[in-house]
Design a protein around this motif. Sequence first.
Motif, PDB file in Angstrom:
ATOM      1  N   PRO A  73     -12.025  10.158  -1.013  1.00 37.51           N
ATOM      2  CA  PRO A  73     -13.275  10.038  -0.237  1.00 37.51           C
ATOM      3  C   PRO A  73     -13.480   8.673   0.403  1.00 37.51           C
ATOM      4  O   PRO A  73     -14.148   8.576   1.432  1.00 37.51           O
ATOM      5  CB  PRO A  73     -14.366  10.337  -1.281  1.00 37.51           C
ATOM      6  CG  PRO A  73     -13.663  11.072  -2.374  1.00 37.51           C
ATOM      7  CD  PRO A  73     -12.278  10.499  -2.417  1.00 37.51           C
ATOM      8  N   TRP A  74     -12.925   7.618  -0.212  1.00 39.69           N
ATOM      9  CA  TRP A  74     -13.275   6.292   0.273  1.00 39.69           C
ATOM     10  C   TRP A  74     -12.100   5.408   0.674  1.00 39.69           C
ATOM     11  O   TRP A  74     -12.269   4.421   1.391  1.00 39.69           O
ATOM     12  CB  TRP A  74     -14.079   5.547  -0.792  1.00 39.69           C
ATOM     13  CG  TRP A  74     -13.386   5.400  -2.133  1.00 39.69           C
ATOM     14  CD1 TRP A  74     -13.483   6.257  -3.185  1.00 39.69           C
ATOM     15  CD2 TRP A  74     -12.503   4.350  -2.544  1.00 39.69           C
ATOM     16  NE1 TRP A  74     -12.721   5.810  -4.238  1.00 39.69           N
ATOM     17  CE2 TRP A  74     -12.114   4.629  -3.869  1.00 39.69           C
ATOM     18  CE3 TRP A  74     -12.021   3.196  -1.936  1.00 39.69           C
ATOM     19  CZ2 TRP A  74     -11.246   3.806  -4.587  1.00 39.69           C
ATOM     20  CZ3 TRP A  74     -11.159   2.368  -2.648  1.00 39.69           C
ATOM     21  CH2 TRP A  74     -10.785   2.686  -3.958  1.00 39.69           C
ATOM     22  N   LEU A  75     -10.893   5.732   0.240  1.00 36.10           N
ATOM     23  CA  LEU A  75      -9.747   4.848   0.463  1.00 36.10           C
ATOM     24  C   LEU A  75      -9.111   5.062   1.833  1.00 36.10           C
ATOM     25  O   LEU A  75      -8.879   6.202   2.256  1.00 36.10           O
ATOM     26  CB  LEU A  75      -8.702   5.072  -0.622  1.00 36.10           C
ATOM     27  CG  LEU A  75      -7.431   4.208  -0.522  1.00 36.10           C
ATOM     28  CD1 LEU A  75      -7.778   2.738  -0.662  1.00 36.10           C
ATOM     29  CD2 LEU A  75      -6.405   4.652  -1.568  1.00 36.10           C
ATOM     30  N   ARG A  76      -8.830   3.958   2.520  1.00 35.32           N
ATOM     31  CA  ARG A  76      -8.086   3.991   3.773  1.00 35.32           C
ATOM     32  C   ARG A  76      -7.073   2.848   3.768  1.00 35.32           C
ATOM     33  O   ARG A  76      -7.215   1.869   3.052  1.00 35.32           O
ATOM     34  CB  ARG A  76      -9.028   3.844   4.982  1.00 35.32           C
ATOM     35  CG  ARG A  76     -10.071   4.926   5.105  1.00 35.32           C
ATOM     36  CD  ARG A  76      -9.482   6.295   5.395  1.00 35.32           C
ATOM     37  NE  ARG A  76     -10.522   7.292   5.587  1.00 35.32           N
ATOM     38  CZ  ARG A  76     -11.064   8.010   4.606  1.00 35.32           C
ATOM     39  NH1 ARG A  76     -10.666   7.823   3.347  1.00 35.32           N
ATOM     40  NH2 ARG A  76     -12.008   8.889   4.866  1.00 35.32           N
ATOM     41  N   LYS A  77      -6.077   2.983   4.611  1.00 38.77           N
ATOM     42  CA  LYS A  77      -5.056   1.956   4.725  1.00 38.77           C
ATOM     43  C   LYS A  77      -5.572   0.805   5.576  1.00 38.77           C
ATOM     44  O   LYS A  77      -6.241   1.014   6.590  1.00 38.77           O
ATOM     45  CB  LYS A  77      -3.803   2.557   5.357  1.00 38.77           C
ATOM     46  CG  LYS A  77      -2.606   1.616   5.413  1.00 38.77           C
ATOM     47  CD  LYS A  77      -1.396   2.341   5.980  1.00 38.77           C
ATOM     48  CE  LYS A  77      -0.190   1.417   6.015  1.00 38.77           C
ATOM     49  NZ  LYS A  77       1.024   2.108   6.530  1.00 38.77           N
ATOM     50  N   ASP A  78      -5.280  -0.420   5.170  1.00 47.39           N
ATOM     51  CA  ASP A  78      -5.626  -1.594   5.964  1.00 47.39           C
ATOM     52  C   ASP A  78      -4.491  -1.847   6.949  1.00 47.39           C
ATOM     53  O   ASP A  78      -3.419  -2.342   6.565  1.00 47.39           O
ATOM     54  CB  ASP A  78      -5.836  -2.803   5.045  1.00 47.39           C
ATOM     55  CG  ASP A  78      -6.280  -4.040   5.809  1.00 47.39           C
ATOM     56  OD1 ASP A  78      -6.360  -3.966   7.055  1.00 47.39           O
ATOM     57  OD2 ASP A  78      -6.555  -5.078   5.170  1.00 47.39           O
ATOM     58  N   ASN A  79      -4.719  -1.507   8.194  1.00 44.95           N
ATOM     59  CA  ASN A  79      -3.657  -1.602   9.191  1.00 44.95           C
ATOM     60  C   ASN A  79      -3.239  -3.032   9.504  1.00 44.95           C
ATOM     61  O   ASN A  79      -2.195  -3.258  10.106  1.00 44.95           O
ATOM     62  CB  ASN A  79      -4.086  -0.904  10.486  1.00 44.95           C
ATOM     63  CG  ASN A  79      -4.259   0.592  10.290  1.00 44.95           C
ATOM     64  OD1 ASN A  79      -3.490   1.223   9.559  1.00 44.95           O
ATOM     65  ND2 ASN A  79      -5.267   1.177  10.937  1.00 44.95           N
ATOM     66  N   SER A  80      -4.059  -3.994   9.105  1.00 45.80           N
ATOM     67  CA  SER A  80      -3.739  -5.393   9.397  1.00 45.80           C
ATOM     68  C   SER A  80      -3.042  -6.091   8.238  1.00 45.80           C
ATOM     69  O   SER A  80      -2.615  -7.236   8.369  1.00 45.80           O
ATOM     70  CB  SER A  80      -5.016  -6.162   9.757  1.00 45.80           C
ATOM     71  OG  SER A  80      -5.916  -6.170   8.653  1.00 45.80           O
ATOM     72  N   ASP A  81      -2.926  -5.399   7.087  1.00 44.00           N
ATOM     73  CA  ASP A  81      -2.334  -6.037   5.907  1.00 44.00           C
ATOM     74  C   ASP A  81      -1.689  -4.971   5.028  1.00 44.00           C
ATOM     75  O   ASP A  81      -2.390  -4.129   4.448  1.00 44.00           O
ATOM     76  CB  ASP A  81      -3.415  -6.792   5.127  1.00 44.00           C
ATOM     77  CG  ASP A  81      -2.846  -7.566   3.941  1.00 44.00           C
ATOM     78  OD1 ASP A  81      -1.611  -7.572   3.773  1.00 44.00           O
ATOM     79  OD2 ASP A  81      -3.651  -8.134   3.182  1.00 44.00           O
ATOM     80  N   GLU A 133      -3.921  10.749  -0.868  1.00 42.47           N
ATOM     81  CA  GLU A 133      -4.033  12.167  -1.220  1.00 42.47           C
ATOM     82  C   GLU A 133      -4.625  12.392  -2.604  1.00 42.47           C
ATOM     83  O   GLU A 133      -4.907  13.532  -2.975  1.00 42.47           O
ATOM     84  CB  GLU A 133      -2.653  12.834  -1.146  1.00 42.47           C
ATOM     85  CG  GLU A 133      -1.984  12.706   0.221  1.00 42.47           C
ATOM     86  CD  GLU A 133      -2.837  13.310   1.330  1.00 42.47           C
ATOM     87  OE1 GLU A 133      -3.462  14.372   1.084  1.00 42.47           O
ATOM     88  OE2 GLU A 133      -2.875  12.724   2.431  1.00 42.47           O
ATOM     89  N   GLU A 134      -4.800  11.329  -3.371  1.00 41.43           N
ATOM     90  CA  GLU A 134      -5.343  11.476  -4.719  1.00 41.43           C
ATOM     91  C   GLU A 134      -6.851  11.713  -4.649  1.00 41.43           C
ATOM     92  O   GLU A 134      -7.572  11.009  -3.931  1.00 41.43           O
ATOM     93  CB  GLU A 134      -5.041  10.237  -5.562  1.00 41.43           C
ATOM     94  CG  GLU A 134      -3.564  10.025  -5.837  1.00 41.43           C
ATOM     95  CD  GLU A 134      -3.331   8.935  -6.861  1.00 41.43           C
ATOM     96  OE1 GLU A 134      -4.189   8.773  -7.763  1.00 41.43           O
ATOM     97  OE2 GLU A 134      -2.292   8.241  -6.761  1.00 41.43           O
ATOM     98  N   PHE A 167       0.832  -1.211   0.000  1.00 35.93           N
ATOM     99  CA  PHE A 167       0.000   0.000   0.000  1.00 35.93           C
ATOM    100  C   PHE A 167       0.865   1.259   0.000  1.00 35.93           C
ATOM    101  O   PHE A 167       1.811   1.383   0.790  1.00 35.93           O
ATOM    102  CB  PHE A 167      -0.927   0.005   1.213  1.00 35.93           C
ATOM    103  CG  PHE A 167      -1.936   1.119   1.216  1.00 35.93           C
ATOM    104  CD1 PHE A 167      -3.166   0.959   0.608  1.00 35.93           C
ATOM    105  CD2 PHE A 167      -1.643   2.338   1.813  1.00 35.93           C
ATOM    106  CE1 PHE A 167      -4.098   1.981   0.608  1.00 35.93           C
ATOM    107  CE2 PHE A 167      -2.556   3.365   1.822  1.00 35.93           C
ATOM    108  CZ  PHE A 167      -3.788   3.192   1.213  1.00 35.93           C
ATOM    109  N   ASN A 168       0.523   2.194  -0.878  1.00 37.78           N
ATOM    110  CA  ASN A 168       1.254   3.447  -1.011  1.00 37.78           C
ATOM    111  C   ASN A 168       0.446   4.573  -0.355  1.00 37.78           C
ATOM    112  O   ASN A 168      -0.667   4.877  -0.774  1.00 37.78           O
ATOM    113  CB  ASN A 168       1.483   3.766  -2.491  1.00 37.78           C
ATOM    114  CG  ASN A 168       2.417   4.936  -2.691  1.00 37.78           C
ATOM    115  OD1 ASN A 168       2.613   5.761  -1.790  1.00 37.78           O
ATOM    116  ND2 ASN A 168       3.017   5.010  -3.868  1.00 37.78           N
TER     117      ASN A 168
END
Length: 246
Positions: A20-28, A14-15, A8-9
């Motif tokens: 509006p919808w993207l978040r980082k998956d903290n578990s993967d 910021e794009e 994950f970048n």
Amino acid sequence: MDPKKTIFNNLWLEEEEFKPWLRKDNSDINGAYCVFCKKCFCLNNMERKALTNHSVSIKHCKTVSAKKLIHISMSAGGASIDIIKTMFPDSDIATNIKLQGTKITYTRYYNSAFLGHTTSNDLLKALKMSLESLDLHRILKISMDGPNVIKWYMKEGGFWELPPTQALDITQIKDDAEYGYILEVDVVYPKQLNDNHNDFPFLPENKCPPNSKFTVNLKQAIVNGLKVKKVHKVLRFSQSRWMAPI
């Protein structure tokens, strides 16, 4: 860690396309999370294309469309002010008012009260008592509802299922009688009524499909010539003109 999988970048956050919808998956580190779909998805080795593929998926597009419908009244709040000015041309408040989405609020639940079998005066009295602690000068609209009244009333004995009988003549029961009735019946529509009922038939179909049911004012239908062939169920309920003006 699989070197073939995309990591994950954080720059994707910021794009504008994904923000509006993207978040980082903290578990993967090889996954991402969509706040609209409320689900994690794997990036595999697709790099940025994994995000664009998700953004055009059927479920994601439906969710986005639903969210737009939910908030359409809020986003259109500013444009609605022109209607208010037209409705109240002599009002200084309406002339100078400004409205934005941040000034529009959701309807909120305030109180509940169970009244049982009541009159319209009882309802008004209970409503006033429920609102005693509120500053009514700051409230634009108040409404009330009874979402579980029917369920409770049927459970506690307001409705009784009676044995099916052909002897019940509902045409002789007054509209404001102590008891009302709901019947499940088979009816016969005499052919000689076709011409007279052509514009407004009581059963608006050429034929009755298998297992289908119609809801009609049976008393009115019988008075106008329809015949009851068989009674399947009879439901009796207590009734009164409790909302009639006193």
